[in-house]
Design an enzyme around this catalytic site. Structure first.
Site, PDB file in Angstrom:
ATOM      1  N   PRO A   1       0.822  -1.219   0.000  1.00 42.22           N
ATOM      2  CA  PRO A   1       0.000   0.000   0.000  1.00 42.22           C
ATOM      3  C   PRO A   1       0.855   1.268   0.000  1.00 42.22           C
ATOM      4  O   PRO A   1       0.395   2.328  -0.415  1.00 42.22           O
ATOM      5  CB  PRO A   1      -0.800  -0.115   1.290  1.00 42.22           C
ATOM      6  CG  PRO A   1      -0.746  -1.545   1.683  1.00 42.22           C
ATOM      7  CD  PRO A   1       0.564  -2.056   1.174  1.00 42.22           C
TER       8      PRO A   1
ATOM      9  N   ARG B   1      -0.417  -6.900 -21.403  1.00 38.52           N
ATOM     10  CA  ARG B   1      -1.078  -6.286 -22.561  1.00 38.52           C
ATOM     11  C   ARG B   1      -0.129  -5.355 -23.320  1.00 38.52           C
ATOM     12  O   ARG B   1      -0.349  -5.048 -24.489  1.00 38.52           O
ATOM     13  CB  ARG B   1      -2.313  -5.485 -22.122  1.00 38.52           C
ATOM     14  CG  ARG B   1      -3.404  -6.301 -21.491  1.00 38.52           C
ATOM     15  CD  ARG B   1      -4.550  -5.426 -20.993  1.00 38.52           C
ATOM     16  NE  ARG B   1      -5.394  -4.968 -22.102  1.00 38.52           N
ATOM     17  CZ  ARG B   1      -5.326  -3.763 -22.634  1.00 38.52           C
ATOM     18  NH1 ARG B   1      -4.464  -2.886 -22.173  1.00 38.52           N
ATOM     19  NH2 ARG B   1      -6.130  -3.426 -23.631  1.00 38.52           N
TER      20      ARG B   1
ATOM     21  N   GLU C   1       1.713  -8.183   8.183  1.00 39.04           N
ATOM     22  CA  GLU C   1       2.039  -6.740   8.197  1.00 39.04           C
ATOM     23  C   GLU C   1       2.993  -6.384   7.065  1.00 39.04           C
ATOM     24  O   GLU C   1       3.375  -5.237   6.894  1.00 39.04           O
ATOM     25  CB  GLU C   1       2.641  -6.353   9.552  1.00 39.04           C
ATOM     26  CG  GLU C   1       1.726  -6.607  10.741  1.00 39.04           C
ATOM     27  CD  GLU C   1       0.313  -6.062  10.468  1.00 39.04           C
ATOM     28  OE1 GLU C   1      -0.638  -6.863  10.540  1.00 39.04           O
ATOM     29  OE2 GLU C   1       0.197  -4.867  10.119  1.00 39.04           O
TER      30      GLU C   1
ATOM     31  N   ASP D   1      -6.851   2.207 -25.810  1.00 40.26           N
ATOM     32  CA  ASP D   1      -7.240   2.018 -24.412  1.00 40.26           C
ATOM     33  C   ASP D   1      -7.567   3.337 -23.729  1.00 40.26           C
ATOM     34  O   ASP D   1      -7.017   4.372 -24.070  1.00 40.26           O
ATOM     35  CB  ASP D   1      -6.050   1.457 -23.613  1.00 40.26           C
ATOM     36  CG  ASP D   1      -5.880  -0.016 -23.831  1.00 40.26           C
ATOM     37  OD1 ASP D   1      -4.852  -0.545 -23.426  1.00 40.26           O
ATOM     38  OD2 ASP D   1      -6.780  -0.606 -24.452  1.00 40.26           O
TER      39      ASP D   1
HETATM   40  C1  4FV Z   1      -1.546  -3.796  -1.474  1.00 36.28           C
HETATM   41  C2  4FV Z   1      -2.186  -2.710  -2.121  1.00 36.28           C
HETATM   42  C3  4FV Z   1      -1.927  -4.373  -0.174  1.00 36.28           C
HETATM   43  C4  4FV Z   1      -0.862  -5.095   2.788  1.00 36.28           C
HETATM   44  C5  4FV Z   1      -0.531  -6.048   3.867  1.00 36.28           C
HETATM   45  C6  4FV Z   1      -0.592  -7.213   1.790  1.00 36.28           C
HETATM   46  C7  4FV Z   1      -1.336  -5.926   1.642  1.00 36.28           C
HETATM   47  C8  4FV Z   1      -0.337  -7.390   3.228  1.00 36.28           C
HETATM   48  N1  4FV Z   1      -0.534  -4.190  -2.253  1.00 36.28           N
HETATM   49  N2  4FV Z   1      -1.526  -2.510  -3.300  1.00 36.28           N
HETATM   50  N3  4FV Z   1      -3.238  -2.009  -1.701  1.00 36.28           N
HETATM   51  N4  4FV Z   1      -1.075  -5.295   0.338  1.00 36.28           N
HETATM   52  O1  4FV Z   1      -2.956  -4.008   0.405  1.00 36.28           O
HETATM   53  O2  4FV Z   1      -0.562  -3.400  -3.352  1.00 36.28           O
HETATM   54  O3  4FV Z   1       0.997  -7.776   3.414  1.00 36.28           O
END
Ligand code: 4FV
Length: 252
Positions: free
Chosen positions: A90, A155, A117, A170
């Site tokens: 994230p 793609r 985590e 696109d």
């Molecule tokens: C995520 C996102 C995401 C966070 C904790 C995996 C999770 C666990 N990855 N974009 N939004 N990952 O939420 O890419 O480890």
């Protein structure tokens, strides 16, 4: 393009890549996708890959050893060097069509899929070249985000999209949202296809589609317009639209 995916759940990737465009690309040897189970590189007797966080706090953290061991193995497998190593998280850079286009030019990509985590910070500091987020929400793991990125990047690999489909049209390819699409029948439950699309006049059809893209982008994602190179024609169309909307407003 070779894609290696490090994950605790390789089975999650079986079906998504076993259909449609991605499957055809794999069959045509345009794409090679391998999943590697990080747990296979856990050296401890219980094959655990996570542990409690130093400093306390809730949740578990994925330890460095299995990931570093796995990457050493992969580097060996891949002739001593790895392509871009992408951690899905994230905190990563928001994924975009532009990023997909950029990664589409690479020969080798490695995806790191976290759980709990996330990974011990030393993984990010030492092994990772790119951190990508697919959106501001928290998922249970990095597998689904990795699938999203692999699909969008695939793609962009020349030859993956057959003649029929072209990435050039696109959404976001030209920075605007895509125009409406219609196909047979011409009339369905009283809803008819716009005449312009049946005119056979390709110039007018292109103009109509561009205007629809502009209109849809203004309505739904006006901020995108700041990044688009607008043609004189676009500006004229937008001006016309603006005066039409102002006229509407004045009537109220
Ligand atoms: C995520 C996102 C995401 C966070 C904790 C995996 C999770 C666990 N990855 N974009 N939004 N990952 O939420 O890419 O480890």
């Amino acid at each position: 393009m070779k894609i290696d995916i490090l994950t605790l759940f390789p089975q999650m990737f079986e079906s998504p890549f076993d259909a449609s465009i991605i499957k055809r690309a794999i069959d045509k040897k345009l794409l090679e996708i391998n999943t590697i189970n990080i747990r296979d590189f856990s050296q401890n007797k219980h094959h655990t890959v996570d542990d409690t966080p130093f400093g306390g706090g809730a949740g578990m953290v994925m330890g460095p050893e299995p990931v570093f061991e796995c990457m050493d193995y992969l580097r060996e497998q891949r002739g001593g060097e790895l392509g871009r190593v992408i951690m899905m998280c994230p905190q990563g850079e928001p994924f975009s069509q532009g990023y997909a286009k950029e990664l589409g030019k690479e020969q080798h990509l490695v995806f790191l899929c976290g759980h709990y985590e996330g990974f011990d910070e030393r993984v990010r500091e030492t092994l990772v070249t790119d951190e990508i987020s697919i959106g501001d929400y928290v998922l249970t793991g990095g597998e689904l985000p990795a699938m999203v990125v692999v699909d969008a990047v695939a793609r962009m690999v020349p030859g993956v999209l057959g003649e029929a489909a072209s990435a050039e049209e696109d959404s976001f390819y030209n920075g605007l949202l895509e125009h409406p699409h219609y196909t047979k029948p011409r009339e369905y439950r009283g809803q008819v296809v716009p005449d312009i699309l049946l005119s056979g006049h390709h110039g007018n059809i292109r103009k109509w589609r561009r205007r629809q893209s502009l209109l849809r982008t203004i309505e739904r994602r006006p901020e995108l317009l700041t990044q688009v190179e607008l043609t004189k024609e676009d500006k004229a169309a937008l001006q016309e639209l603006l005066s039409y909307l102002q006229a509407l407003d004045l009537k109220k």
